[in-house]
Scaffold this motif. Structure first.
Motif, short mmCIF file in Angstrom:
data_model
loop_
_atom_site.label_atom_id
_atom_site.label_comp_id
_atom_site.label_asym_id
_atom_site.label_seq_id
_atom_site.Cartn_x
_atom_site.Cartn_y
_atom_site.Cartn_z
N ASP A 109 -23.40 27.51 -45.75
CA ASP A 109 -24.49 26.83 -45.04
C ASP A 109 -24.17 25.35 -44.82
N ASP A 110 -23.57 24.70 -45.82
CA ASP A 110 -23.18 23.29 -45.63
C ASP A 110 -22.19 23.17 -44.46
N ALA A 111 -21.24 24.09 -44.37
CA ALA A 111 -20.27 24.05 -43.27
C ALA A 111 -20.96 24.24 -41.92
N LYS A 112 -21.93 25.14 -41.86
CA LYS A 112 -22.68 25.36 -40.61
C LYS A 112 -23.46 24.11 -40.22
N ILE A 113 -24.09 23.48 -41.20
CA ILE A 113 -24.84 22.25 -40.94
C ILE A 113 -23.92 21.16 -40.40
N ILE A 114 -22.80 20.97 -41.06
CA ILE A 114 -21.85 19.93 -40.65
C ILE A 114 -21.33 20.22 -39.24
N ARG A 115 -21.01 21.47 -38.96
CA ARG A 115 -20.49 21.81 -37.62
C ARG A 115 -21.52 21.52 -36.54
N LYS A 116 -22.76 21.94 -36.77
CA LYS A 116 -23.80 21.71 -35.77
C LYS A 116 -24.08 20.22 -35.58
N ALA A 117 -24.11 19.48 -36.67
CA ALA A 117 -24.35 18.03 -36.58
C ALA A 117 -23.18 17.35 -35.89
N LEU A 118 -21.98 17.81 -36.16
CA LEU A 118 -20.80 17.25 -35.52
C LEU A 118 -20.81 17.52 -34.02
N GLU A 119 -21.23 18.72 -33.62
CA GLU A 119 -21.34 19.05 -32.20
C GLU A 119 -22.29 18.08 -31.48
N VAL A 120 -23.41 17.76 -32.13
CA VAL A 120 -24.37 16.82 -31.54
C VAL A 120 -23.74 15.45 -31.41
N ALA A 121 -23.08 14.99 -32.48
CA ALA A 121 -22.46 13.66 -32.45
C ALA A 121 -21.36 13.58 -31.40
N LEU A 122 -20.54 14.62 -31.29
CA LEU A 122 -19.44 14.61 -30.32
C LEU A 122 -19.96 14.73 -28.90
N ALA A 123 -21.03 15.48 -28.71
CA ALA A 123 -21.63 15.57 -27.36
C ALA A 123 -22.09 14.21 -26.90
N GLY A 124 -22.61 13.41 -27.81
CA GLY A 124 -23.06 12.06 -27.49
C GLY A 124 -21.92 11.14 -27.11
N ARG A 125 -20.71 11.42 -27.56
CA ARG A 125 -19.55 10.58 -27.21
C ARG A 125 -19.17 10.70 -25.75
#
Length: 127
Positions: A109-125
């Motif tokens: 679950d931690d890995a899923k959270i990190i992946r989804k949060a990372l997708e949001v952060a990278l989309a903003g770039r």
């Protein structure tokens, strides 16, 4: 390993894994080290808690006498960009942790959270 006698009641409550469960269901440290190398050899693994992940990885590989064949890096290397991108990652991670869709401090679950949060952060770039 026999000399790994330290136990943290705080860590037990955070991860919801008792010492007895670890001892009865856990995997031998040498097997873990070889498995990590087999799966991750030559790869870079990004961590959101590099200090802790490095500490435990170093303990595992040092104590088993096995050479670590992958590298750990801070997830901020992937996020890059501005403070806004890091803030987007942190905000999304916190939102997901509070969503009741995941069990925090459980590896998958931690890995899923990190992946989804990372997708949001990278989309903003790329905006």
């Amino acid at each position: 390993m026999p000399h790994w006698s330290y136990w943290s009641d705080d860590a037990e409550s955070i991860h919801n894994i008792s010492r007895s469960k670890l001892e009865s269901e856990g995997i031998d440290s040498t097997t873990v080290a070889y498995s990590l190398n087999r799966i991750l050899s030559g790869q870079v693994v990004y961590c959101d808690a590099l200090h802790w992940d490095s500490f435990w990885c170093n303990a595992l590989f040092s104590d088993t006498g096995i050479h670590q064949e992958f590298e750990l890096r801070d997830i901020q290397v992937l996020i890059g960009g501005s403070e806004n991108h890091l803030r987007a990652f942190i905000n999304e991670r916190e939102k997901l942790e509070d969503s009741d869709k995941f069990t925090v401090h459980r590896a998958l679950d931690d890995a899923k959270i990190i992946r989804k949060a990372l997708e949001v952060a990278l989309a903003g770039r790329h905006e």
